[in-house]
Scaffold this motif. Structure first.
Motif, PDB file in Angstrom:
ATOM      1  N   UNK A 154      50.809  36.322  50.315  1.00 51.85           N
ATOM      2  CA  UNK A 154      51.550  35.238  50.133  1.00 51.85           C
ATOM      3  C   UNK A 154      50.663  33.802  50.663  1.00 51.85           C
ATOM      4  N   UNK A 155      49.906  34.234  51.474  1.00 50.30           N
ATOM      5  CA  UNK A 155      49.162  33.024  51.896  1.00 50.30           C
ATOM      6  C   UNK A 155      48.116  32.571  50.941  1.00 50.30           C
ATOM      7  N   UNK A 156      47.564  33.475  50.551  1.00 51.95           N
ATOM      8  CA  UNK A 156      46.440  33.558  49.397  1.00 51.95           C
ATOM      9  C   UNK A 156      47.151  32.734  48.317  1.00 51.95           C
ATOM     10  N   UNK A 157      48.213  33.016  47.456  1.00 52.91           N
ATOM     11  CA  UNK A 157      48.733  32.355  46.551  1.00 52.91           C
ATOM     12  C   UNK A 157      49.216  30.944  46.925  1.00 52.91           C
ATOM     13  N   UNK A 158      49.872  30.929  48.133  1.00 55.99           N
ATOM     14  CA  UNK A 158      50.447  29.519  48.479  1.00 55.99           C
ATOM     15  C   UNK A 158      49.133  28.466  48.554  1.00 55.99           C
ATOM     16  N   UNK A 211      40.829  28.959  31.672  1.00 55.88           N
ATOM     17  CA  UNK A 211      40.010  29.664  32.563  1.00 55.88           C
ATOM     18  C   UNK A 211      39.228  28.938  33.424  1.00 55.88           C
ATOM     19  N   UNK A 212      38.506  27.926  33.027  1.00 60.20           N
ATOM     20  CA  UNK A 212      37.773  27.194  33.593  1.00 60.20           C
ATOM     21  C   UNK A 212      38.530  26.421  34.832  1.00 60.20           C
ATOM     22  N   UNK A 213      39.832  25.832  34.379  1.00 59.89           N
ATOM     23  CA  UNK A 213      40.646  25.516  35.535  1.00 59.89           C
ATOM     24  C   UNK A 213      41.257  26.195  36.300  1.00 59.89           C
ATOM     25  N   UNK A 214      41.735  27.259  35.963  1.00 56.87           N
ATOM     26  CA  UNK A 214      42.474  28.209  36.961  1.00 56.87           C
ATOM     27  C   UNK A 214      41.447  29.071  37.734  1.00 56.87           C
ATOM     28  N   UNK A 215      40.046  29.424  37.494  1.00 50.98           N
ATOM     29  CA  UNK A 215      39.583  30.223  38.281  1.00 50.98           C
ATOM     30  C   UNK A 215      38.846  29.625  39.704  1.00 50.98           C
ATOM     31  N   UNK A 216      38.637  28.444  39.556  1.00 48.37           N
ATOM     32  CA  UNK A 216      37.919  28.029  41.075  1.00 48.37           C
ATOM     33  C   UNK A 216      39.003  27.980  41.972  1.00 48.37           C
ATOM     34  N   UNK A 217      40.257  27.666  41.810  1.00 50.15           N
ATOM     35  CA  UNK A 217      41.170  27.725  43.023  1.00 50.15           C
ATOM     36  C   UNK A 217      41.386  29.155  43.640  1.00 50.15           C
ATOM     37  N   UNK A 227      44.215  30.276  54.988  1.00 52.67           N
ATOM     38  CA  UNK A 227      45.212  30.892  55.469  1.00 52.67           C
ATOM     39  C   UNK A 227      45.012  31.977  56.448  1.00 52.67           C
ATOM     40  N   UNK A 228      43.925  32.605  56.396  1.00 52.87           N
ATOM     41  CA  UNK A 228      43.576  33.868  57.189  1.00 52.87           C
ATOM     42  C   UNK A 228      44.038  33.706  58.617  1.00 52.87           C
ATOM     43  N   UNK A 229      44.637  34.860  58.994  1.00 55.86           N
ATOM     44  CA  UNK A 229      45.108  35.092  60.411  1.00 55.86           C
ATOM     45  C   UNK A 229      44.932  36.370  60.850  1.00 55.86           C
ATOM     46  N   UNK A 230      43.861  36.384  61.694  1.00 52.93           N
ATOM     47  CA  UNK A 230      43.220  37.790  62.077  1.00 52.93           C
ATOM     48  C   UNK A 230      44.043  38.774  62.838  1.00 52.93           C
ATOM     49  N   UNK A 231      45.032  37.965  63.319  1.00 54.83           N
ATOM     50  CA  UNK A 231      46.203  38.925  63.855  1.00 54.83           C
ATOM     51  C   UNK A 231      47.176  39.729  62.907  1.00 54.83           C
ATOM     52  N   UNK A 232      47.097  39.091  61.766  1.00 53.33           N
ATOM     53  CA  UNK A 232      47.838  39.841  60.806  1.00 53.33           C
ATOM     54  C   UNK A 232      46.689  40.728  59.742  1.00 53.33           C
ATOM     55  N   UNK A 233      45.625  40.299  59.581  1.00 49.55           N
ATOM     56  CA  UNK A 233      44.726  40.947  59.014  1.00 49.55           C
ATOM     57  C   UNK A 233      44.105  42.225  59.514  1.00 49.55           C
TER      58      UNK A 233
END
Length: 448
Positions: free
Chosen positions: A287-291, A393-399, A223-229
């Motif tokens: 928002x992009x990260x959570x998406x 934790x095992x399922x949720x952490x990697x994403x 999702x990274x957009x350097x114009x925003x970051x």
């Protein structure tokens, strides 16, 4: 026979593993990772810890990859027996306990990981055994043993470290006293501290790996957009140069030639800068990260593990795959001979056919985890809380930290089965089985 159901279930499960040994000798090899573990020079890993390499080094004198895979198959079967024994101790009937360990015996992915030169099978055994020990009985001795197992899991796969912290929090919240908690933490810190010290000596940094920042950075490439970051100039080199809709899946950004990460010199410097970029990207685009994380979680709703035409390293091969010249010597040195995976028919074909249907679909696994969490609260079976949360934790952490991969979900299977069994069992921790006693009247009547 009290354990007839388990014995009957074990026989085909052993047969599946025999098919793996006969059909794909001497072992399945995974891209470059397997060869990194097999190297004769023992050094702390850069992208992954080297705990599994230490085990392989202990087995190296035998010069047999088959020995490694057979050991992993045996440990996988032993783990199923251990979970079964614990559920029986909690009062489940033999058929019920056997039903709950069926995924451990028959899931094709567990069989595949046991036959692969990768750390996953050993990691699964370590974490499940540790959690089962705590569930079975909390004493300073069992807590110390569990802590040592989780510490070893942490130097096998870094996700083991949060599980140690989770277990410590469980003991604290459940008020088991300071002795078990101290025993767990100290025992767990021994392998972790020893490994981090080794890394300090070899690489000048007290750490388990030098890639946590790299993996988190690859996550932001979704999702990274350097114009925003608007990163500072020293981080701008890590900006992606292609539109979001054209970007490949996060892991590709770690290795492929197009990755700007490879332009940053120095392993430690690269990891530090990547971590800084990732944190700025997440703060600038939450928002992009959570998406991106939510998109990965949708994979858990997919019924098939892999589609028929999908390219994946997790499919059993139909033909021998030559080993790259750059790493062939590493594998052949360990095996003391040819090490490429051979495909021996008809055994290989039988196992490939089984792979198409012999698994627990992830939607059912997810429902099982949610059911375990709900029943834990509804029935106040707090002994099931630790395996439930560990599986979550095992399922949720990697994403959140890297990306979804089917291989990262599979270690949760034994923990979910254990948690479900505990919530359904008739006996709480510390209960003893009711033993029939003869009433005084009956004894007196018999005497008369």
């Amino acid at each position: 026979m009290a354990h007839r159901a388990l014995v009957i279930a074990m026989l085909p499960a052993i047969g599946l593993r025999v098919l793996a040994v006969l059909g794909f000798p001497p072992a399945l090899l995974f891209y470059g990772d397997s060869f990194a573990f097999l190297r004769e020079e023992l050094t702390p890993g850069t992208t992954r810890p080297s705990g599994y390499s230490l085990l392989l080094a202990l087995l190296r004198p035998a010069h047999s990859l088959t020995l490694v895979t057979v050991l992993q198959h045996v440990l996988g079967l032993a783990l199923a027996v251990g979970v079964y024994a614990l559920l029986r101790r909690r009062g489940l009937p033999g058929w019920g306990a056997t039903l709950l360990v069926t995924p451990l015996l028959y899931d094709e992915f567990l069989v595949l990981l046991e036959h692969m030169i990768m750390a996953d099978a050993i990691f699964i055994v370590l974490i499940t055994a540790a959690v089962a020990l705590i569930v079975w009985r909390v004493t300073p001795a069992t807590a110390a043993t569990a802590g040592m197992l989780l510490g070893l899991a942490g130097i096998t796969r870094t996700i083991g470290l949060p599980l140690l912290l989770l277990t410590a929090a469980y003991l604290l919240v459940r008020r088991y006293g300071w002795r078990p908690l101290l025993a767990l933490v100290v025992a767990g810190a021994i392998p972790l501290g020893a490994y981090a010290t080794w890394t300090k000596i070899e690489k000048g940094k007290f750490a388990l790996t030098e890639a946590d920042g790299n993996f988190l950075w690859s996550r932001t490439m979704s999702f990274a957009d350097c114009d925003v970051i608007k990163p500072p100039e020293r981080l701008a080199v890590l900006c992606p140069r292609m539109p979001v809709e054209q970007r490949p899946y996060p892991p590709h950004w770690l290795w492929e030639s197009f990755s700007p990460l490879l332009k940053v010199p120095g392993t430690a410097n690269r990891n530090q800068l990547a971590g800084e970029f990732a944190r700025q990207a997440i703060l600038a685009q939450p928002g992009g990260y959570l998406g991106a994380v939510a998109t990965d979680f949708k994979q858990l709703l997919r019924w098939e593990r892999t589609a028929v035409d999908e390219k994946t390293p997790y499919k059993l091969p139909a033909a021998e795959r030559p080993i790259s010249e750059s790493v062939r010597g590493v594998a052949e040195s360990y095996e003391d001979g040819p090490a490429a995976t051979r495909v021996v028919e008809p055994y290989a074909g039988w196992l490939r056919a089984y792979q198409r249907f012999g698994y627990v679909p992830f939607p059912l696994l997810t429902l099982g985890l949610l059911a375990a969490l709900a029943l834990t609260v509804a029935r106040r079976r707090w002994d099931a809380l630790l395996p439930s949360l560990a599986a979550l934790a095992l399922i949720a952490a990697p994403p959140f930290l890297a990306a979804y991969d089917v291989r990262y979900v599979v270690p949760a299977i034994p923990l979910i089965c254990l948690a479900l069994g505990l919530t359904l069992s008739a006996r709480a921790p510390g209960d003893t089985a009711a033993r029939p006693t003869r009433q005084p009247e009956a004894v007196a009547g018999h005497a008369s």
